[in-house]
Design a protein around this motif. Sequence first.
Motif, PDB file in Angstrom:
ATOM      1  N   ARG A   1       0.817  -1.212   0.000  1.00  0.00           N
ATOM      2  CA  ARG A   1       0.000   0.000   0.000  1.00  0.00           C
ATOM      3  C   ARG A   1       0.853   1.265   0.000  1.00  0.00           C
ATOM      4  NH1 ARG A   1      -3.796  -0.823   4.962  1.00  0.00           N
ATOM      5  NH2 ARG A   1      -2.046  -2.101   5.643  1.00  0.00           N
ATOM      6  N   ALA A   2       2.160   1.111  -0.189  1.00  0.00           N
ATOM      7  CA  ALA A   2       3.032   2.296  -0.261  1.00  0.00           C
ATOM      8  C   ALA A   2       2.565   3.188  -1.400  1.00  0.00           C
ATOM      9  CB  ALA A   2       4.472   1.862  -0.474  1.00  0.00           C
ATOM     10  N   GLY A   3       2.490   4.461  -1.139  1.00  0.00           N
ATOM     11  CA  GLY A   3       2.012   5.397  -2.148  1.00  0.00           C
ATOM     12  C   GLY A   3       2.514   6.793  -1.879  1.00  0.00           C
ATOM     13  N   GLU A   4       1.680   7.754  -2.129  1.00  0.00           N
ATOM     14  CA  GLU A   4       2.087   9.163  -2.066  1.00  0.00           C
ATOM     15  C   GLU A   4       2.664   9.557  -0.715  1.00  0.00           C
ATOM     16  OE1 GLU A   4      -1.040  11.806  -3.067  1.00  0.00           O
ATOM     17  OE2 GLU A   4       0.277  13.534  -3.291  1.00  0.00           O
ATOM     18  N   ASN A   5       2.138   9.002   0.360  1.00  0.00           N
ATOM     19  CA  ASN A   5       2.547   9.416   1.704  1.00  0.00           C
ATOM     20  C   ASN A   5       3.725   8.626   2.256  1.00  0.00           C
ATOM     21  OD1 ASN A   5       0.538  11.424   1.901  1.00  0.00           O
ATOM     22  ND2 ASN A   5      -0.988   9.872   2.425  1.00  0.00           N
ATOM     23  N   ALA A   6       4.271   7.726   1.480  1.00  0.00           N
ATOM     24  CA  ALA A   6       5.410   6.929   1.945  1.00  0.00           C
ATOM     25  C   ALA A   6       6.668   7.783   1.975  1.00  0.00           C
ATOM     26  CB  ALA A   6       5.612   5.740   1.026  1.00  0.00           C
ATOM     27  N   ASP A   7       7.631   7.371   2.783  1.00  0.00           N
ATOM     28  CA  ASP A   7       8.974   7.953   2.705  1.00  0.00           C
ATOM     29  C   ASP A   7       9.548   7.516   1.359  1.00  0.00           C
ATOM     30  OD1 ASP A   7       9.528   7.308   6.187  1.00  0.00           O
ATOM     31  OD2 ASP A   7       9.270   9.256   5.229  1.00  0.00           O
ATOM     32  N   ARG A   8       9.779   8.455   0.487  1.00  0.00           N
ATOM     33  CA  ARG A   8      10.224   8.136  -0.863  1.00  0.00           C
ATOM     34  C   ARG A   8      11.201   9.167  -1.369  1.00  0.00           C
ATOM     35  NH1 ARG A   8       6.785  11.338  -4.236  1.00  0.00           N
ATOM     36  NH2 ARG A   8       4.938  12.052  -3.085  1.00  0.00           N
ATOM     37  N   GLY A   9      11.896   8.801  -2.448  1.00  0.00           N
ATOM     38  CA  GLY A   9      12.856   9.721  -3.035  1.00  0.00           C
ATOM     39  C   GLY A   9      12.191  10.702  -3.977  1.00  0.00           C
ATOM     40  N   GLN A  10      13.032  11.359  -4.777  1.00  0.00           N
ATOM     41  CA  GLN A  10      12.530  12.374  -5.696  1.00  0.00           C
ATOM     42  C   GLN A  10      12.069  11.766  -7.014  1.00  0.00           C
ATOM     43  OE1 GLN A  10      15.695  11.573  -5.442  1.00  0.00           O
ATOM     44  NE2 GLN A  10      16.297  11.381  -7.592  1.00  0.00           N
ATOM     45  N   GLY A  11      12.418  10.510  -7.223  1.00  0.00           N
ATOM     46  CA  GLY A  11      11.964   9.802  -8.409  1.00  0.00           C
ATOM     47  C   GLY A  11      12.923   9.891  -9.573  1.00  0.00           C
ATOM     48  N   THR A  12      12.786   8.945 -10.496  1.00  0.00           N
ATOM     49  CA  THR A  12      13.551   8.939 -11.730  1.00  0.00           C
ATOM     50  C   THR A  12      12.598   8.609 -12.871  1.00  0.00           C
ATOM     51  OG1 THR A  12      15.550   8.068 -12.818  1.00  0.00           O
ATOM     52  CG2 THR A  12      14.278   6.502 -11.507  1.00  0.00           C
ATOM     53  N   GLN A  13      12.697   9.363 -13.959  1.00  0.00           N
ATOM     54  CA  GLN A  13      11.760   9.228 -15.070  1.00  0.00           C
ATOM     55  C   GLN A  13      12.151   8.055 -15.958  1.00  0.00           C
ATOM     56  OE1 GLN A  13       8.915  11.242 -16.044  1.00  0.00           O
ATOM     57  NE2 GLN A  13       8.666   9.524 -17.460  1.00  0.00           N
ATOM     58  N   VAL A  14      11.189   7.219 -16.262  1.00  0.00           N
ATOM     59  CA  VAL A  14      11.344   6.139 -17.236  1.00  0.00           C
ATOM     60  C   VAL A  14      10.347   6.395 -18.361  1.00  0.00           C
ATOM     61  CG1 VAL A  14      11.065   3.679 -17.664  1.00  0.00           C
ATOM     62  CG2 VAL A  14      12.156   4.460 -15.551  1.00  0.00           C
ATOM     63  N   THR A  15      10.867   6.514 -19.562  1.00  0.00           N
ATOM     64  CA  THR A  15      10.019   6.736 -20.728  1.00  0.00           C
ATOM     65  C   THR A  15      10.255   5.613 -21.725  1.00  0.00           C
ATOM     66  OG1 THR A  15      10.123   9.135 -20.426  1.00  0.00           O
ATOM     67  CG2 THR A  15       9.391   8.328 -22.570  1.00  0.00           C
ATOM     68  N   VAL A  16       9.190   4.930 -22.082  1.00  0.00           N
ATOM     69  CA  VAL A  16       9.270   3.840 -23.053  1.00  0.00           C
ATOM     70  C   VAL A  16       8.540   4.299 -24.314  1.00  0.00           C
ATOM     71  CG1 VAL A  16       8.858   1.404 -23.500  1.00  0.00           C
ATOM     72  CG2 VAL A  16       9.239   2.195 -21.150  1.00  0.00           C
ATOM     73  N   SER A  17       9.308   4.475 -25.365  1.00  0.00           N
ATOM     74  CA  SER A  17       8.731   5.010 -26.597  1.00  0.00           C
ATOM     75  C   SER A  17       9.567   4.577 -27.786  1.00  0.00           C
ATOM     76  CB  SER A  17       8.678   6.545 -26.524  1.00  0.00           C
ATOM     77  OG  SER A  17       8.229   7.088 -27.747  1.00  0.00           O
ATOM     78  N   ALA A  18       8.869   4.378 -28.906  1.00  0.00           N
ATOM     79  CA  ALA A  18       9.571   4.037 -30.144  1.00  0.00           C
ATOM     80  C   ALA A  18      10.076   5.312 -30.821  1.00  0.00           C
ATOM     81  CB  ALA A  18       8.650   3.273 -31.065  1.00  0.00           C
TER      82      ALA A  18
END
Length: 124
Positions: free
Chosen positions: A107-124
């Motif tokens: 149930r970890a989500g928006e309120n979890a202790d989390r980092g700043q994130g890293t973008q993953v883009t999957v595209s042709a």
Amino acid sequence: QVQLVESGGGLVQPGGSLTLSCVGSGFAFSSYGMNWIRRAPGEEFEWVAGINSGGTTTAYANSVKGRFTIARDNAKKTLYLRMNNLEVEDTAVYYCAKSPSAYYFSRAGENADRGQGTQVTVSA
């Protein structure tokens, strides 16, 4: 305080692979379960995968099962997510999130202790 720093995101073609990393500090990394969560544009947070503190138990969302692998190196205080056979639907910002206990936390989500994130883009 808890600090989590993700890296490894990028642009990849469908069917490609990426490995994300997350370094934790400010807490006893080896004592807590860890998770990967993601947020696609316009969507809610989605739990992706989790691992217990010792690295012996893992769990995955159905959408990534068989394609993603979560792992950890407690000596390096680092969490990993190996992503294979990526799909356009995997495009999102990926975050590592600390569990409140030694177990993974689906149930970890928006309120979890989390980092700043890293973008993953999957595209042709």
